[in-house]
Design a protein around this motif. Sequence first.
Motif, mmCIF file in Angstrom:
data_model
loop_
_atom_site.group_PDB
_atom_site.id
_atom_site.type_symbol
_atom_site.label_atom_id
_atom_site.label_comp_id
_atom_site.label_asym_id
_atom_site.label_seq_id
_atom_site.Cartn_x
_atom_site.Cartn_y
_atom_site.Cartn_z
ATOM 1 N N ASN A 26 1.137 -0.928 0.124
ATOM 2 C CA ASN A 26 0.248 -0.270 0.242
ATOM 3 C C ASN A 26 1.044 1.066 0.369
ATOM 4 N N PHE A 27 2.146 0.952 0.532
ATOM 5 C CA PHE A 27 2.495 2.592 0.430
ATOM 6 C C PHE A 27 3.691 2.432 -0.795
ATOM 7 N N GLY A 28 3.387 1.677 -1.636
ATOM 8 C CA GLY A 28 4.220 1.257 -2.759
ATOM 9 C C GLY A 28 5.730 0.849 -2.682
ATOM 10 N N LEU A 29 6.449 0.361 -1.675
ATOM 11 C CA LEU A 29 7.625 -0.252 -1.973
ATOM 12 C C LEU A 29 7.460 -1.369 -2.476
ATOM 13 N N ASP A 30 8.408 -0.862 -3.761
ATOM 14 C CA ASP A 30 8.789 -2.359 -4.631
ATOM 15 C C ASP A 30 9.829 -3.262 -4.067
ATOM 16 N N THR A 31 9.523 -4.352 -4.115
ATOM 17 C CA THR A 31 10.899 -5.819 -3.276
ATOM 18 C C THR A 31 10.848 -6.933 -4.556
ATOM 19 N N TYR A 32 12.217 -7.242 -4.436
ATOM 20 C CA TYR A 32 12.215 -8.745 -4.699
ATOM 21 C C TYR A 32 11.646 -9.457 -3.925
ATOM 22 N N PRO A 33 10.848 -10.496 -4.479
ATOM 23 C CA PRO A 33 10.750 -11.767 -3.845
ATOM 24 C C PRO A 33 10.921 -12.102 -2.079
ATOM 25 N N ASN A 34 10.826 -12.486 -1.522
ATOM 26 C CA ASN A 34 11.596 -12.807 0.394
ATOM 27 C C ASN A 34 11.493 -13.630 0.758
ATOM 28 N N GLN A 35 12.902 -13.759 0.921
ATOM 29 C CA GLN A 35 13.087 -15.606 1.279
ATOM 30 C C GLN A 35 13.846 -15.350 2.971
ATOM 31 N N ILE A 36 12.599 -15.515 4.356
ATOM 32 C CA ILE A 36 13.162 -15.477 5.251
ATOM 33 C C ILE A 36 13.391 -16.300 5.873
ATOM 34 N N GLU A 37 15.145 -16.654 6.641
ATOM 35 C CA GLU A 37 15.117 -17.630 7.642
ATOM 36 C C GLU A 37 15.625 -17.558 8.819
ATOM 37 N N ILE A 38 14.882 -18.609 9.093
ATOM 38 C CA ILE A 38 15.193 -18.236 10.830
ATOM 39 C C ILE A 38 16.549 -19.118 11.890
ATOM 40 N N ILE A 39 17.391 -18.441 11.739
ATOM 41 C CA ILE A 39 19.100 -19.186 11.999
ATOM 42 C C ILE A 39 18.909 -19.089 14.018
ATOM 43 N N SER A 40 19.595 -20.452 14.016
ATOM 44 C CA SER A 40 20.279 -19.855 15.451
ATOM 45 C C SER A 40 21.808 -18.874 15.740
ATOM 46 N N SER A 41 21.922 -18.805 17.133
ATOM 47 C CA SER A 41 22.846 -17.994 17.143
ATOM 48 C C SER A 41 24.061 -17.473 16.183
ATOM 49 N N GLU A 42 24.362 -19.626 16.412
ATOM 50 C CA GLU A 42 25.727 -19.980 15.639
ATOM 51 C C GLU A 42 25.566 -19.878 14.454
ATOM 52 N N HIS A 73 11.753 -4.134 8.670
ATOM 53 C CA HIS A 73 13.027 -3.362 8.586
ATOM 54 C C HIS A 73 13.858 -4.136 7.049
ATOM 55 N N ALA A 74 13.734 -5.187 7.241
ATOM 56 C CA ALA A 74 15.094 -5.888 6.616
ATOM 57 C C ALA A 74 14.052 -6.414 4.890
ATOM 58 N N SER A 75 13.228 -7.093 5.392
ATOM 59 C CA SER A 75 12.509 -7.554 4.192
ATOM 60 C C SER A 75 11.632 -7.093 3.207
ATOM 61 N N TYR A 76 11.556 -5.703 3.908
ATOM 62 C CA TYR A 76 10.800 -4.689 3.315
ATOM 63 C C TYR A 76 11.101 -3.605 2.948
ATOM 64 N N GLY A 77 12.012 -3.018 4.451
ATOM 65 C CA GLY A 77 12.986 -1.476 3.866
ATOM 66 C C GLY A 77 14.390 -1.780 3.131
ATOM 67 N N HIS A 78 15.133 -2.844 3.747
ATOM 68 C CA HIS A 78 16.538 -3.111 2.875
ATOM 69 C C HIS A 78 15.957 -3.719 1.478
ATOM 70 N N ASN A 79 15.400 -4.453 1.677
ATOM 71 C CA ASN A 79 14.753 -5.051 0.429
ATOM 72 C C ASN A 79 14.680 -4.277 -1.307
ATOM 73 N N SER A 80 13.577 -2.796 -0.526
ATOM 74 C CA SER A 80 13.240 -2.216 -1.289
ATOM 75 C C SER A 80 15.102 -1.358 -2.374
ATOM 76 N N PHE A 81 15.421 -1.251 -1.149
ATOM 77 C CA PHE A 81 16.762 -0.064 -0.705
ATOM 78 C C PHE A 81 17.620 -0.891 -1.759
ATOM 79 N N PHE A 82 17.809 -2.064 -1.592
ATOM 80 C CA PHE A 82 18.633 -2.649 -2.157
ATOM 81 C C PHE A 82 18.097 -2.795 -4.125
ATOM 82 N N LYS A 83 16.616 -2.736 -4.280
ATOM 83 C CA LYS A 83 16.313 -3.365 -5.824
ATOM 84 C C LYS A 83 16.205 -1.636 -6.518
ATOM 85 N N ASN A 84 16.488 -0.735 -5.974
ATOM 86 C CA ASN A 84 15.899 0.804 -6.360
ATOM 87 C C ASN A 84 17.043 1.787 -6.448
ATOM 88 N N ASN A 85 18.242 1.871 -5.321
ATOM 89 C CA ASN A 85 18.792 2.716 -5.595
ATOM 90 C C ASN A 85 19.675 2.847 -6.620
#
Lengths: 423, 510
Positions: B39-55, B123-135
């Motif tokens: 709705n805000f018009g953010l243009d992003t790559y598809p997201n792949q979100i991975e849950i990982i442990s501290s190690e 933050h990451a999957s929509y903020g950074h992602n749209s920045f990567f795609k468009n800057n």
Amino acid sequence: MGFLIDRRNNPKQKSAVNRQRFLRRYREQIQRSVADNLKGRQITDNDRGEQISIPTKDIGEPQFHHGRGGQITHVVPGNEEYTRGDRIPRPQGGGGGGGGQQGSPDGEGMDDFVFQINQQEFLDALFDDMELPNLTKRQLSGLEEFQRRRGGFASDGAPANLSIVRSLRSATARRIALGAGRRRELRDLEAELAELAEMPQTPEHDARRAELLERIEVLREALSRIPFLDDVDIRYHRHYNEPVPHSKAVMFCVMDVSGSMDQATKDLAKRFYILLYLFLSRNYDRTELVFIRHHTVAKEVDEEEFFNSRETGGTVVSSALDLMKSIIEARYSPAEWNIYGAQASDGDNWPDDAQRCTALIRQILPLCQYYAYVEITESGDKPLWQTYSGLEGEWGEVFAMQHITGPGDIYPVFHELFRKQSA
Amino acid sequence: MAEHPKREPPKREPLSTESDWTFELLQDYEREIARIAGNFGLDTYPNQIEIISSEQMMDAYASAAMPINYHHWSFGKHFLGVQNNYKRGRMGLAYEIVFNSNPCIAYLMEENTLTMQALVIAHASYGHNSFFKNNYLFRTWTDAESIIDYMLFARNYIAECEQRHGIDAVEDVLDACHALMNHGVDRYKRPYPLSVEEERLKREEREVILQQQVNELWKTLPVAEAEAQQHEHRFPEEPQENILYFLEKNAPLLEPWQREIIRIVRKVSQYLYPQRQTKVMNEGWACFWHFHILHEMYREGLVTDGFMMEFLQYHTAVVYQPPFNSPYYSGINPYTLGYGMMQELRRISESPTDEDRAWFPDIAGTPWQETMDFAMRNFKDESFILQFLSPRLIRELKLFAVVDDQDKDYLEVSAIHDEAGYQKVRESLSANYDLGNIEPYIQVYNVNVRGDRALTLRHEMHRGRPLEQGSAEEVVRHLQQLWGFDVILESVSGGEVKSRIVHSELGIGA
């Protein structure tokens, strides 16, 4: 719309290779650190890892940086008091006020780089450039461990081990062998029959043809009764148990526990024994320990008693050597066992005993892979040292002796004793 | 801050009320965040979100946040350092790491609470992602489609080299390349997307051609010529700033596989270069959007008051700027600066003051989403600050500029947050984000083609700042190793050589 993936069960050690690379590259520094740390380690600590610290400057990754000098304009937040044109005395030491942070990275770099290694890596570093000085004996030790090996074929076995190729091969052979005579006859008869067919029809010929046909029928019948596959053809893969050769070592810890050996001295000896034990266990599949303590008489004891109980009285070293010799004869055949002797003492001995000691040690040394004597003493040469000192030249391959004065000496001395000899 | 007086959507049921996350809940949150971001018009790559442990997070740290990387001891060192600090409680790990690829891969720590997971997804999957795609920097210099393939190729190739030539030989080349990594960036040529297979074919072709070229270059017959003529034909004709590229193409003694390794390091460096140039903008953009997306969720009733309290606590911690005299101060917090500037852009667009109209006549009163989209696409930190740092933010952060001249025994405050100082503060701050100023400016200047093949580099001193001698000597040593002949590094100021580091096969001289 995104995908959610649970990666938590993926292998964790993605950096394991990089970590190994790092340890490999800085092996020398790590060894140095391990050797330093060993002084402060408790005796019981040898089964845990170690904290290693390396000066940061040794492991730096250089890049072009700006050094001190020239002009820099810093922009800094949180102004409360300054106005344009104010002069601020230069903050010392890089940190703190007015924005030294960006200017110089030299504030860092003095600290050591600290990290943990595990027990295995610790031992690797500890014993890295050492080796056992003599060839080891590998012995088939009887019925302890076997390895299943394939060896040829057998005519009986489990169905799972059936060798189809072998079975069919012997079936073919059997069929050829059993049918050969009849097939030869059959071929002859068929040839004759063909000849007859060419000839004019006479009653004799007809009779002969009927005879031939009958005989051919019989032979065919007989041939068809030879079984395609018979019980005798079946072959199985054969497996057998091959004994796995093992190297076995026995380590004799001989220690003087007479009144002159105080607890501190015994601790030093113990550290030496522990190092030796760790080292042997890394090199041999099985390592046994025999503890012999002695004052005027020698006794075989368990580990607990060996290190902890106190005795008083004089010292007769030959009693211990005598016991060691008889234990070797009784239990550890030199043909089968790699025998190591480690003797620790403060160097005292009855003067009259020297003769007998020399004689005994000369009998023991040929049986041993290695015999190390460490003398834990502050002062100069003691009687036992003098007794043994002739041996190093004669038995240099097998015998070594060293002085230890404090905990710091143990590792260097040990290192010296087992230093890798360049061939 | 985010006010929408006109549009007040109907309240919905909160997605959850507890603080532990489950995969179903994350899916729900992700779906809602995606909808709002759309709705805000953010243009992003598809997201792949991975849950990982501290190690695994520490593993990710160690390989420069690349999902795949070649093996090198320095990554192991980094890992051990992080591991030690983390285990002793000296540092916390990041809540997320995001990698610029298509699909955009974000790693989320399993320890995060549900609120934190929602925050980092926004933050990451929509903020950074749209920045990567468009800057524009990312669009020009990185290829999100092929990076994973390329890194796979790089890892396999280097492993193959290790088998063929030994770990030590490969390590020597990599060490030397890493030392020059920041000087392996090509500013004009654009990398070209290739699959693994194409990459392999190209490499084989390249190996042959490269070697031919090099042979051609050195196939000079020793003809006696006038000294003067040597000066006319300099090689390279123009100074070259991409040192690694120059070595890859021209170092006479390298084997083809060594050139390929230089190329790999150069490519990685090139790929990471835009990130180093857009730290403030990228973080500011991502913070701005997590803030507004989560507020939008709250407005719709999707999250509870408790959720928002927890979120705001994280948010304020992230964008806190300690003053210079605080013990926590360690430079300007890029999150604070970036977030502050993004918020200012929106404010100036939506409700400009007279001051804003004077300073930003182009954007005052324009639709805020368009303005921000424009700013995000077309700037890097340096130009973004120079263009958009507002007087109000300078006042808020109480920024002041201090001139540190090593010839004087005091520092002088050159500008503060007042009418006379705004422009100066802004220019100085902008200059501090120019990589050309932060990093020493070093170019390949000349090769003595007809003589001893010595390579001369020139360091143009910026405002009289010298090189740090110790590390510079180390780097020159690495450089000498790659070049194979003498290497000379001159520091030049005003056309005059101020100092010189010489490294021959025999060792360092001055």
